[in-house]
Scaffold this active site. Sequence first.
Site, short mmCIF file in Angstrom:
data_model
loop_
_atom_site.label_atom_id
_atom_site.label_comp_id
_atom_site.label_asym_id
_atom_site.label_seq_id
_atom_site.Cartn_x
_atom_site.Cartn_y
_atom_site.Cartn_z
N GLU A 420 0.97 -1.12 -0.05
CA GLU A 420 0.01 0.07 0.08
C GLU A 420 1.02 1.46 -0.05
O GLU A 420 1.89 1.41 0.77
CB GLU A 420 -0.97 -0.10 1.42
CG GLU A 420 -1.72 1.21 1.51
CD GLU A 420 -2.85 1.58 0.18
OE1 GLU A 420 -3.45 0.75 -0.11
OE2 GLU A 420 -2.42 2.77 -0.39
N HIS A 488 -4.28 -1.79 -7.19
CA HIS A 488 -5.53 -1.39 -6.67
C HIS A 488 -5.28 0.27 -6.73
O HIS A 488 -4.48 0.82 -6.69
CB HIS A 488 -5.95 -1.75 -5.26
CG HIS A 488 -6.35 -3.19 -5.43
ND1 HIS A 488 -7.48 -3.32 -4.40
CD2 HIS A 488 -5.94 -4.23 -5.98
CE1 HIS A 488 -7.82 -4.76 -4.77
NE2 HIS A 488 -6.95 -5.22 -5.54
N GLU A 513 -14.90 -5.15 -1.81
CA GLU A 513 -14.68 -4.31 -0.44
C GLU A 513 -15.85 -3.64 -0.26
O GLU A 513 -16.16 -3.35 1.01
CB GLU A 513 -13.32 -3.66 -0.39
CG GLU A 513 -13.57 -2.46 -1.62
CD GLU A 513 -12.05 -1.56 -1.55
OE1 GLU A 513 -11.09 -2.05 -0.71
OE2 GLU A 513 -11.98 -0.97 -2.50
#
Length: 717
Positions: A420, A488, A513
């Site tokens: 991330e 993502h 999600e």
Amino acid sequence: MPLPTYQIKFLFVAILCIYCQLGFSQELTSPDGNFELKVSLTTNGTPQYQLSYKGKKVIEPSLLGLQLKNAPSMREGFTIEETSTSVVDETWNPVWGKQKTVRNHYKELVMKLVQSDLDSRYIRLRFRLFNDGLAFRYEFPKQPKLNYFVIEEEYSEFALAGDHKIFWIPGDYDTHEYAYTTSKISEIPEKMEEATIYINAQTPIESLAVQTPSMMKTEDGLYINIHEAALQNYAAMELNVDAKNQVLRSHLVPDAVGNKGYMQTNTHSPWRTIIVSDDARAILASHMIINLNEPTDYEDTSWIKPTKYIGVWWEYFVEGKSTWAYGKETNVKLEDDFSQLTPNGRHGATTTHVKEYVDFAAEHGFDAVLVEGWNIGWEDWIGNWKENVFDFTTPYPDFDVEEVTNYARSKGVKIMMHHETSASATNYERRLDRAFEFMNEHGYTSVKTGYVGQIIPRGEHHDGQWMVNHFSHVAKRAADYQIMINSHEAVRPTGLHRTYPNWIAQESARGTEFEAMGGLAPEHASILAFTRLIGGPMDYTPGIFQTDLSYYGNNNQRVNTTLVKQLAYYVTMYSPLQMAADLPENYQRFPDAFQFIKDVAVDWDNSWYLEAEPGDYVTIARKAKGKNEWFVGSMTDENSRTAIVDFSFLPKGENYIATVYADGKEASFDKNPQSYTIQQFVVTHKSKLKQFIARGGGLAISIKEATKTDRKGLKKL
Ligand code: NOJ
Ligand code: CA
């Protein structure tokens, strides 16, 4: 592995005219004759094109051109100096895909357009007409009077021939994670405010705009999809909407100072694509986008492997389970001693817990385990526009990388890395090589990247030229380390997985999600198949069996599908990377249904599109790569329906066993999602199945070779 093979069956080039007359209109038909393209100049010398399909107007005369910054525009004053046409018909083999062989067949028209009043500055327009639609791009050859230029805006028009039904999400420079609205084009203005729901780090476009891939249906049953292909070193294209006249116009994503593209000649724009058919299934079957991308130049692709994985992931979304963060503190720095933090007691990525996932993966044949929350920095990762949130190499005190890695290796399971970036692309680029080296040292071969938040460099956008280059850079650099990427919150895909086949999947849409954050409409996935998935595979993360989330304490939250629809996704939501996203304990409760996820393939020899209607339903059959196994998936929206599966895709003369996973008679996504039946039948290429699908439901079928003894006692379909 050798590079894909090319067999140019037929290539024909003709120079049609040199110094063509004003008012001259160039025409081109598709190889099958269904499309007709006309390109001409207006009296101002502005290029314009129009397109028809089987005699019906698809695009009315539409202008083309670009506005430059501090330089004369490329919108008028052109004369056509030269035109040529050619035909290409070739086949090639993707590293992975929906089909092992792809045909690339088109007729091409290239026009040299000169601005004689501007020292003969010139561009080229290249049009490709396939049997499934049109693509065109602007080319800027190297020339004496044009070197560097800045794009203020691209003005490519798509003047539609009517007030079509359109499946759309609001134009936004930073996110595609919106829910879809279905309306007439003329209704977009009145519905825009309601459609622009809150999403973290969003930048909705102020002038009325929607995103691509944009899917439309005309009143007389034509399906039209507008998108782009091969987006490299250029900003993504959004579409401004002239709702009254039903004209869509390109709107590029700006950079931090408002410019839309920095160009140096001997370059070109991405392709603008218009896929058209009178059969919705042909939109899903189109290879136009991937055909328009450059072949990969990777010499060795043997390390790129379609992957089925589980992960320490969904437990972060359901109430009361676990967290990415280790410490209770909410203000940390990378330099801090994280072993001094106060553990919050719910950290997900601990050595023990990840080993449990590894055991589960090994027992059930998964290739990999994704581990999110393993590295320091999650305490304040979101919302602070902080430069150095993560370093991608330092584990939390309760996660022993060596122990987990060795354990996974001993069980034949890969650990999937998670980077991330918190949208700090600068920080990621600075640390990228070290992060990939760390992965190589530990034998990690794939990474899920993420870009949650506002981009750094500050002022840049997720879909602007700077970030487009960042995403390609990461994919290319990863290939140097033989690493596969699943990004993502990245710019939405445009078929670049042909060029960078290690860029194996992306999110870039509202995925599973959101089922834990408000829910997805039951029709969502059957719109995504015609929109987001047109650009490339999606890491949709299906496989949620415990759909009623009040089970965990998420108040009134539910995944708006039946359990069987979650199975169908493995076939209908194409990706060479598929997650089984639910908690292992839920799979243990439904071992017979779980069997489908264990069996389903992730790479294919061939695909057949059996039934499709955007926003309503999709039924697809695929053959596993190199195996005599077939899988069928069917999904519907909030309405129940009867799916008709025609097994004529099977080879003639053989008997197979089909295992049919179907919604129970009383099943529905909202009342009874876990009601299902599993039945086996003997099937041949003559078989047909009429199968009830519940509201928000699905159908999944696996088909295998069978001996006479296996088939004994089974009913023939
Ligand atoms: C958003 C991603 O889509 C999700 O899958 C991930 O878990 C979080 N970011 C954290 O990186
Ligand atoms: Ca996301």
